[in-house]
Scaffold this motif. Structure first.
Motif, PDB file in Angstrom:
ATOM      1  N   GLU A   7      30.164  54.201  29.063  1.00 24.46           N
ATOM      2  CA  GLU A   7      29.066  54.051  29.887  1.00 24.46           C
ATOM      3  C   GLU A   7      29.632  53.952  30.976  1.00 24.46           C
ATOM      4  OE1 GLU A   7      27.861  50.164  28.575  1.00 24.46           O
ATOM      5  OE2 GLU A   7      26.411  51.020  27.178  1.00 24.46           O
ATOM      6  N   GLY A   8      31.230  53.589  30.708  1.00 25.21           N
ATOM      7  CA  GLY A   8      32.054  53.050  32.569  1.00 25.21           C
ATOM      8  C   GLY A   8      32.152  52.157  33.170  1.00 25.21           C
ATOM      9  N   ILE A   9      31.874  52.413  34.416  1.00 28.84           N
ATOM     10  CA  ILE A   9      32.063  51.492  35.701  1.00 28.84           C
ATOM     11  C   ILE A   9      30.037  51.683  36.232  1.00 28.84           C
ATOM     12  CG2 ILE A   9      31.943  51.418  37.592  1.00 28.84           C
ATOM     13  CD1 ILE A   9      35.408  52.711  37.848  1.00 28.84           C
ATOM     14  N   THR A  10      29.860  50.763  35.704  1.00 26.83           N
ATOM     15  CA  THR A  10      27.935  50.564  36.198  1.00 26.83           C
ATOM     16  C   THR A  10      27.717  49.579  37.273  1.00 26.83           C
ATOM     17  OG1 THR A  10      28.291  48.185  34.566  1.00 26.83           O
ATOM     18  CG2 THR A  10      27.906  50.764  33.722  1.00 26.83           C
ATOM     19  N   ALA A  11      26.278  50.420  37.403  1.00 28.40           N
ATOM     20  CA  ALA A  11      26.142  49.725  39.220  1.00 28.40           C
ATOM     21  C   ALA A  11      25.857  47.860  38.574  1.00 28.40           C
ATOM     22  CB  ALA A  11      24.377  49.713  38.639  1.00 28.40           C
ATOM     23  N   ASP A  12      26.201  46.708  37.638  1.00 28.10           N
ATOM     24  CA  ASP A  12      26.312  45.547  37.555  1.00 28.10           C
ATOM     25  C   ASP A  12      27.923  45.246  37.071  1.00 28.10           C
ATOM     26  OD1 ASP A  12      26.971  46.995  34.611  1.00 28.10           O
ATOM     27  OD2 ASP A  12      25.287  45.212  34.182  1.00 28.10           O
ATOM     28  N   THR A  13      29.129  46.074  37.523  1.00 31.89           N
ATOM     29  CA  THR A  13      30.541  45.636  37.424  1.00 31.89           C
ATOM     30  C   THR A  13      30.733  45.698  38.764  1.00 31.89           C
ATOM     31  OG1 THR A  13      30.384  48.086  35.740  1.00 31.89           O
ATOM     32  CG2 THR A  13      32.689  47.447  36.973  1.00 31.89           C
ATOM     33  N   TRP A  14      31.466  44.498  39.062  1.00 30.80           N
ATOM     34  CA  TRP A  14      31.936  43.797  40.185  1.00 30.80           C
ATOM     35  C   TRP A  14      33.699  44.313  40.588  1.00 30.80           C
ATOM     36  CZ3 TRP A  14      36.365  40.881  40.324  1.00 30.80           C
ATOM     37  CH2 TRP A  14      36.542  40.083  41.770  1.00 30.80           C
ATOM     38  N   ASP A  15      34.070  44.694  41.066  1.00 27.61           N
ATOM     39  CA  ASP A  15      34.839  45.797  42.303  1.00 27.61           C
ATOM     40  C   ASP A  15      35.990  44.124  41.957  1.00 27.61           C
ATOM     41  OD1 ASP A  15      36.868  47.271  42.817  1.00 27.61           O
ATOM     42  OD2 ASP A  15      35.524  48.634  43.485  1.00 27.61           O
ATOM     43  N   ARG A  16      37.113  44.298  41.921  1.00 26.19           N
ATOM     44  CA  ARG A  16      37.737  42.699  41.958  1.00 26.19           C
ATOM     45  C   ARG A  16      38.600  43.567  43.773  1.00 26.19           C
ATOM     46  NH1 ARG A  16      43.666  43.619  42.342  1.00 26.19           N
ATOM     47  NH2 ARG A  16      43.242  45.038  40.511  1.00 26.19           N
ATOM     48  N   GLU A  17      38.601  44.713  43.837  1.00 22.29           N
ATOM     49  CA  GLU A  17      38.780  45.360  45.176  1.00 22.29           C
ATOM     50  C   GLU A  17      38.232  46.245  46.762  1.00 22.29           C
ATOM     51  OE1 GLU A  17      41.647  48.902  44.536  1.00 22.29           O
ATOM     52  OE2 GLU A  17      43.136  47.888  43.947  1.00 22.29           O
ATOM     53  N   ALA A  18      37.344  46.558  46.079  1.00 22.43           N
ATOM     54  CA  ALA A  18      35.832  46.207  46.727  1.00 22.43           C
ATOM     55  C   ALA A  18      35.694  44.877  47.161  1.00 22.43           C
ATOM     56  CB  ALA A  18      34.322  46.510  46.466  1.00 22.43           C
ATOM     57  N   ALA A  19      35.992  43.944  46.847  1.00 26.07           N
ATOM     58  CA  ALA A  19      35.343  42.350  47.228  1.00 26.07           C
ATOM     59  C   ALA A  19      36.536  41.658  48.012  1.00 26.07           C
ATOM     60  CB  ALA A  19      34.889  41.304  45.623  1.00 26.07           C
ATOM     61  N   GLY A  20      37.533  43.071  48.302  1.00 23.53           N
ATOM     62  CA  GLY A  20      38.254  42.166  48.746  1.00 23.53           C
ATOM     63  C   GLY A  20      40.074  41.384  48.585  1.00 23.53           C
ATOM     64  N   LEU A  21      40.120  41.055  47.141  1.00 24.83           N
ATOM     65  CA  LEU A  21      40.744  40.664  46.167  1.00 24.83           C
ATOM     66  C   LEU A  21      41.658  41.318  45.983  1.00 24.83           C
ATOM     67  CD1 LEU A  21      41.395  37.709  45.285  1.00 24.83           C
ATOM     68  CD2 LEU A  21      39.948  37.920  42.964  1.00 24.83           C
ATOM     69  N   ARG A  22      42.599  41.217  46.144  1.00 18.29           N
ATOM     70  CA  ARG A  22      43.949  42.230  45.777  1.00 18.29           C
ATOM     71  C   ARG A  22      44.819  42.035  45.315  1.00 18.29           C
ATOM     72  NH1 ARG A  22      43.137  47.426  47.960  1.00 18.29           N
ATOM     73  NH2 ARG A  22      41.565  47.688  49.499  1.00 18.29           N
ATOM     74  N   VAL A  23      45.883  42.170  44.365  1.00 20.51           N
ATOM     75  CA  VAL A  23      47.271  42.015  44.009  1.00 20.51           C
ATOM     76  C   VAL A  23      48.040  42.935  44.466  1.00 20.51           C
ATOM     77  CG1 VAL A  23      48.061  41.650  41.956  1.00 20.51           C
ATOM     78  CG2 VAL A  23      45.430  41.356  41.869  1.00 20.51           C
ATOM     79  N   ARG A  24      49.314  42.246  44.703  1.00 22.52           N
ATOM     80  CA  ARG A  24      50.054  42.947  45.115  1.00 22.52           C
ATOM     81  C   ARG A  24      51.461  42.215  44.370  1.00 22.52           C
ATOM     82  NH1 ARG A  24      49.270  44.596  50.259  1.00 22.52           N
ATOM     83  NH2 ARG A  24      47.277  43.661  51.061  1.00 22.52           N
ATOM     84  N   ARG A  25      52.138  42.964  43.882  1.00 22.31           N
ATOM     85  CA  ARG A  25      53.854  43.960  43.545  1.00 22.31           C
ATOM     86  C   ARG A  25      54.719  42.633  43.707  1.00 22.31           C
ATOM     87  NH1 ARG A  25      56.449  48.078  40.506  1.00 22.31           N
ATOM     88  NH2 ARG A  25      54.803  49.710  41.362  1.00 22.31           N
ATOM     89  N   GLU A  26      55.018  41.899  43.041  1.00 18.94           N
ATOM     90  CA  GLU A  26      55.979  40.942  43.286  1.00 18.94           C
ATOM     91  C   GLU A  26      57.587  41.513  43.474  1.00 18.94           C
ATOM     92  OE1 GLU A  26      55.834  38.707  39.889  1.00 18.94           O
ATOM     93  OE2 GLU A  26      54.679  37.138  40.353  1.00 18.94           O
ATOM     94  N   SER A  27      58.256  41.403  44.257  1.00 19.19           N
ATOM     95  CA  SER A  27      59.498  41.529  45.081  1.00 19.19           C
ATOM     96  C   SER A  27      60.528  40.236  44.961  1.00 19.19           C
ATOM     97  CB  SER A  27      59.745  41.522  47.141  1.00 19.19           C
ATOM     98  OG  SER A  27      59.062  41.273  47.469  1.00 19.19           O
ATOM     99  N   PHE A  28      61.909  40.755  44.335  1.00 20.85           N
ATOM    100  CA  PHE A  28      62.870  40.027  43.810  1.00 20.85           C
ATOM    101  C   PHE A  28      63.998  40.427  44.496  1.00 20.85           C
ATOM    102  CE2 PHE A  28      59.683  40.323  41.063  1.00 20.85           C
ATOM    103  CZ  PHE A  28      60.153  38.668  40.512  1.00 20.85           C
ATOM    104  N   SER A  29      65.029  39.723  45.376  1.00 21.32           N
ATOM    105  CA  SER A  29      65.724  39.644  45.911  1.00 21.32           C
ATOM    106  C   SER A  29      67.436  39.653  45.209  1.00 21.32           C
ATOM    107  CB  SER A  29      66.694  39.570  47.420  1.00 21.32           C
ATOM    108  OG  SER A  29      65.650  37.923  47.643  1.00 21.32           O
ATOM    109  N   ALA A  30      68.273  39.724  45.661  1.00 18.80           N
ATOM    110  CA  ALA A  30      69.350  39.221  44.668  1.00 18.80           C
ATOM    111  C   ALA A  30      69.908  37.547  45.119  1.00 18.80           C
ATOM    112  CB  ALA A  30      70.595  40.061  44.469  1.00 18.80           C
TER     113      ALA A  30
END
Length: 541
Positions: free
Chosen positions: A518-541
């Motif tokens: 069935e995959g991505i159906t019409a009733d599936t919510w898309d986090r990125e389309a909703a503007g909610l993005r997740v970013r990779r955490e960065s670390f420094s020594a």
């Protein structure tokens, strides 16, 4: 009383320790008036009563022309008739071949042909489905109680008329041996045609016998809620028969009635598969939480909720890894503290974790679990009429489970995923099992399935399909925000779909193949389309 050994090999138990016919006769003699089967309505069958019923029905099956070693198909829901059919078929040395009551169309046609059966014991409501398929070698339908159909595609015999004189049960072509085939249980068929697992009596005994399930004793009563065509429904009666103990046969799992039924049937142990434990924990607390007789429970998988379950319900928790084809190779101690573990390798079993070339991986790394046993015939005897699948599973002298695990330095094993269900996103391997565990920790989520769906960039995106706790509503955005705070960035699902119930087989396994299709159906919510993005955490020594 010490009995003479049937076999010189000490690894092989006596026939009356592992073969159904001889076990039933033994306990009917030694424990005539002890209850072996109890039902939710209060009816009980003692070993003596059950022996008489089984012998009469077995004699009737022989009069129908069923022979020792013959495959007998059984297409019935849980109940008295299904249980008597199971015992009577094995009593004459025939092979019990149950079918999933959800089968129809191509899948039904496939298992009928694969079974090679001439006789099908069937519930009358299922008979119309038979007119839609090729019936292969089937010759006769044995129809259980209910409204008898006016017509059917084959000659019919009422199951209630299948009976004979008790002394007619005796003739056998040869003794039923521990290595003879006892049953053919079909795999769930979630990803393709079901495979028929050939199980000997010794396989069934080793699956949950004294050396694999030492925590179960002769005074226990096992409450069985799984369908009899599944190893989880057919195994418990055999498990308890091997101990001269009892089993409560319940039609199905009900969150609302679970503890009251356990109390009414005086059950001492239960098996909580998949989301059952989650359902019970997320139900409203009530007076029945501690007012029951259950002392032990298997929780599969073992989640972080295990301590809360023990605290609330007063039940010791065990966990295990098993599948229809193997025999409980990994079992835990009571109340394991390493949440997520399946336990350690039990005595009599060898386990390896390997890469795609069957080369062993290092401790802490992920590999497919391979299994073999010291005792002959203690695992499956292959797949019925499917030599290609048998050879593929048993290559290099080990059974390949298709499940990915890791092992820690203390020897504990942790399930990671079905090999075919693993997700790869942005260079990271993701366990759908671990995603589901985190998603289900949200208070509004009752159950979840994580699947891979195509990404417009490369590899996969993570999608979860969720169902709510009764009376709750799942807000996809709120769930995603919760997961961003609790999960590694690369595991956070991009897509969330909410359903009332996840599609399952009658053995309670989520049909992920259907969700992937069935995959991505019409009733599936898309986090990125909703503007909610997740970013990779960065670390420094």
């Amino acid at each position: 009383m010490t009995r003479e050994r049937d076999f010189a090999d000490p690894r092989i138990p006596n026939r009356d320790e592992c073969v159904l016919r001889y076990l039933l006769d033994r306990w009917a003699d030694e424990r005539t008036d002890k209850a072996h089967i109890v039902f939710a309505d209060g009816e009980e069958w003692t070993f003596g009563e059950l022996q008489k019923m089984v012998r009469a029905k077995a004699a009737g099956l022989r009069e129908l022309g069923i022979k020792q070693g013959e495959h007998v198909a059984v297409w019935l829901p849980n109940g008295r008739e299904a249980l008597i059919a199971f015992y009577a078929i094995n009593y004459i040395g025939a092979v019990f071949v149950p079918f999933n009551t959800a089968y129809r169309g191509n899948l039904l046609e496939h298992v009928i042909a694969n079974s090679g059966a001439r006789f099908l014991l069937v519930h009358p409501d299922l008979i119309p489905r038979l007119s839609e398929v090729d019936l292969a070698a089937l010759e006769r339908l044995v129809v259980t109680s209910g409204t008898q159909p006016a017509s059917a595609p084959l000659p019919m015999t009422p199951f209630e008329s299948v009976s004979g004189a008790e002394d007619d049960y005796l003739p056998l072509d040869h003794p039923i041996e521990p290595w003879d085939i006892q049953s053919i249980i079909y795999t769930s068929g979630t990803t393709g045609p079901s495979k028929g697992v050939l199980s000997s009596y010794l396989h069934m005994f080793s699956n949950a016998g004294p050396e694999s399930w030492p925590m179960v004793g002769e005074d226990d009563r096992y409450m069985c809620v799984a369908p009899i065509f599944h190893i989880g429904g057919m195994g418990p009666p055999f498990v308890m028969l091997a101990r001269g103990a009892s089993v409560a046969m319940i039609d199905n799992f009900s969150t609302d009635e679970f503890w009251s039924v356990a109390k009414a049937t005086k059950s001492t142990m239960v098996f909580l598969l998949g989301v059952m434990a989650t359902f019970l924990l997320k139900a409203e607390p009530g007076p029945g939480d501690r007012d029951h007789t259950v002392k032990k429970a298997f929780m599969v998988p073992l989640t972080g909720d295990a301590p809360a379950f023990t605290e609330r319900f007063g039940v010791d928790i065990y966990t295990i890894f098993n599948m229809t084809e193997i025999s409980s190779p990994v079992v835990s101690e009571a109340n394991p503290t390493k949440i997520g573990t399946c336990g350690k390798v039990r005595d009599g079993v060898e386990v390896r974790l390997v890469d795609r070339n069957d080369c062993e991986v290092a401790i802490g790394e992920i590999g497919e679990m391979l299994v073999r046993t010291d005792r002959p015939w203690a695992m499956n005897s292959g797949y019925n009429a499917n030599p290609e699948a048998t050879a593929e599973a048993w290559r290099n002298g080990w059974f390949h489970t298709g499940d990915a695990f890791r092992r820690d330095e203390d020897g504990y094993f942790y399930f990671v995923d079905r090999v075919k269900d693993a997700i790869r996103r942005r260079g990271e391997n993701i366990s759908s099992f671990e995603v589901e565990a985190d998603v289900c920790s949200h208070p509004t989520v009752r159950e979840a399935a994580a699947i891979a769906v195509p990404s417009e960039y490369s590899e996969d995106e993570v999608m979860v399909v969720v169902a709510p706790v009764p009376g709750q509503t799942i807000d996809p955005r709120a769930l995603a925000e919760f997961l961003i705070d609790t999960m590694p960035y690369f595991m956070v699902p991009r897509y969330i779909r909410v359903l009332d119930e996840l599609p399952k087989t009658p053995s309670a396994k989520v049909m992920k193949a259907e969700l992937r299709t069935e995959g991505i159906t019409a009733d599936t919510w898309d986090r990125e389309a909703a503007g909610l993005r997740v970013r990779r955490e960065s670390f420094s020594a």
